[in-house]
Write a protein that holds these residues in place. Sequence first.
Motif, PDB file in Angstrom:
ATOM      1  N   SER A 287      50.022  31.359  35.298  1.00  0.00           N
ATOM      2  CA  SER A 287      49.753  32.285  36.403  1.00  0.00           C
ATOM      3  C   SER A 287      50.100  33.720  36.020  1.00  0.00           C
ATOM      4  CB  SER A 287      50.551  31.863  37.643  1.00  0.00           C
ATOM      5  OG  SER A 287      50.206  30.550  38.052  1.00  0.00           O
ATOM      6  N   ALA A 291      47.569  36.855  35.716  1.00  0.00           N
ATOM      7  CA  ALA A 291      47.818  37.994  36.608  1.00  0.00           C
ATOM      8  C   ALA A 291      47.915  39.304  35.849  1.00  0.00           C
ATOM      9  CB  ALA A 291      49.101  37.756  37.394  1.00  0.00           C
ATOM     10  N   ASP A 302      43.890  29.209  45.392  1.00  0.00           N
ATOM     11  CA  ASP A 302      44.475  30.418  45.975  1.00  0.00           C
ATOM     12  C   ASP A 302      45.977  30.292  46.204  1.00  0.00           C
ATOM     13  OD1 ASP A 302      44.230  28.569  48.025  1.00  0.00           O
ATOM     14  OD2 ASP A 302      43.262  29.928  49.431  1.00  0.00           O
ATOM     15  N   TRP A 305      48.872  32.386  44.431  1.00  0.00           N
ATOM     16  CA  TRP A 305      49.337  33.714  44.837  1.00  0.00           C
ATOM     17  C   TRP A 305      50.833  33.734  45.117  1.00  0.00           C
ATOM     18  CZ3 TRP A 305      47.387  38.183  43.998  1.00  0.00           C
ATOM     19  CH2 TRP A 305      47.854  39.310  44.686  1.00  0.00           C
ATOM     20  N   SER A 306      51.417  32.587  45.445  1.00  0.00           N
ATOM     21  CA  SER A 306      52.866  32.557  45.682  1.00  0.00           C
ATOM     22  C   SER A 306      53.638  32.920  44.423  1.00  0.00           C
ATOM     23  CB  SER A 306      53.291  31.175  46.181  1.00  0.00           C
ATOM     24  OG  SER A 306      53.035  30.190  45.200  1.00  0.00           O
ATOM     25  N   GLY A 309      51.586  36.964  43.474  1.00  0.00           N
ATOM     26  CA  GLY A 309      51.823  38.061  44.411  1.00  0.00           C
ATOM     27  C   GLY A 309      53.083  38.863  44.149  1.00  0.00           C
ATOM     28  N   GLY A 382      51.077  34.029  50.906  1.00  0.00           N
ATOM     29  CA  GLY A 382      49.673  34.263  50.620  1.00  0.00           C
ATOM     30  C   GLY A 382      48.774  33.090  50.933  1.00  0.00           C
ATOM     31  N   ASN A 396      46.698  37.828  50.335  1.00  0.00           N
ATOM     32  CA  ASN A 396      46.151  37.120  49.181  1.00  0.00           C
ATOM     33  C   ASN A 396      44.651  37.404  49.036  1.00  0.00           C
ATOM     34  OD1 ASN A 396      45.215  35.257  47.307  1.00  0.00           O
ATOM     35  ND2 ASN A 396      46.394  33.556  48.131  1.00  0.00           N
TER      36      ASN A 396
END
Length: 459
Positions: A287, A291, A302, A305-306, A309, A382, A396
């Motif tokens: 991740s 990112a 999705d 995103w935790s 983000g 998110g 998100n």
Amino acid sequence: MKRSKVLFLGVCIALVLSLLAACSKDNTKNNASGTSSEPSESQQATGSASQSSKEVKITFFNTSAEINTVFEKLFKVYKQEHPNVTVELIPTPIGGAQIEKFQSLLASGNPATVVNLDAGTIFQYKDKFLDLESEKAKYAKLALPGAIDGALLDGKFIGVPYSAQGYGLLYNKRVVEEAIGGAFNPSTIKTRSDLESLFKKIEAAGKAPVIIHGADWSLAAHYLGLAYSLQSNDVEKNRQFVEGLKNGTVDLSTNQAYNGLMDTFDLLKKYNARKNDPLVADYNKDSLDFAKGEAAFYFMGDWSWSVIGPLKSRDKDFGILPVPISDNPADFGNSQVAYTEPKLFAIDNAGSTPEQQEAAKTFIEWMITSEASQKAIIGESGLAMPYKNLKVESSNPMSSAISNYVADGKTINIGVINYLPSDYWAKTGASMQKYLVNKIDRAGLTKEVQDYWKSTAGK
């Protein structure tokens, strides 16, 4: 006469004291039961009864492991608002032995009061959970169209959906646009060949085109799992397809959707950033690298995103593409993303007391409707929630992109997975891992997957 007056006065005093005592007893009873003829504003807002003066402890078993810490903080807020109820988190690791831990608690006679589980696991243990039919109408009014129907398991409401998720090929917009030298329009990727052409441009620009996360749950539950959902957008027809796998009347080797999906997997393997060590399966690293632009695409959902983000120095713009399964743009799956309400809140009916069950109902409603909970689930984590009139906007961008597919009706209903055995992703995931590292070929993979399904016949 004087004695009669004194006697009369004594009787009156006794009667008054008796009435006062009765009133006091009734008030105490009302306070203890949490009932009131005039609910407070907060009670009216949440639709819940006031908290009992009796201390109640409930436990919460969580398989959304990526937000364990978010839930821990949230439960402290709940304690402040509901001082007589303690919610204790039972965390699980990401992808690791979650069901085994749930089974162990159940077998020990000490099950969690509330569980956050995949719908399929709740269905498997449906006799262990409280029937929530009396709660259904309340949530139907709050939910988006179809959300509650999608949560029904064989027509029964035994779990409250709390999240809505989608998955496919996440993309890092900056990396893609630098590779193509201009703005990226995701709708231009309509086929497998379109995707490969884009991968070649990204590779020529010196970036890895895609990351495949090598964990069995990602490879089998999410990727191979699409094969069972791509047969139709009707869950019942997809269930019939799986029954055909079990009884041997379905041959995957000649199935168009399955072979198209695996042809695309071969493409992802070819351009995989992890091709030199594809089974490491470090979720946080995968991740993070995506990112920060080490790869343009990432087969994931999705929910990542935790992790993404909160990262510092990450890129800002992300989106999602469907996984194309053919070179015919009109084929089902090429323009649709996988979408479901994957996790449900359910209440134990095997070892919890009536007091715990009532406290659990109030707690779940708070988790769905309160601003504090929505800030944690939507704003901080998110995740998307399948409800109307939410108080918080999603942070998100991937969830927002998926919402656009949902609004356009471009989704793959993956609800068939709710009815699959709890070990399907672990068993077929092992086969997918062998295929990923080229220990077996397509024929070998197909045989192992079909052998697994035949072994489940009659179960």
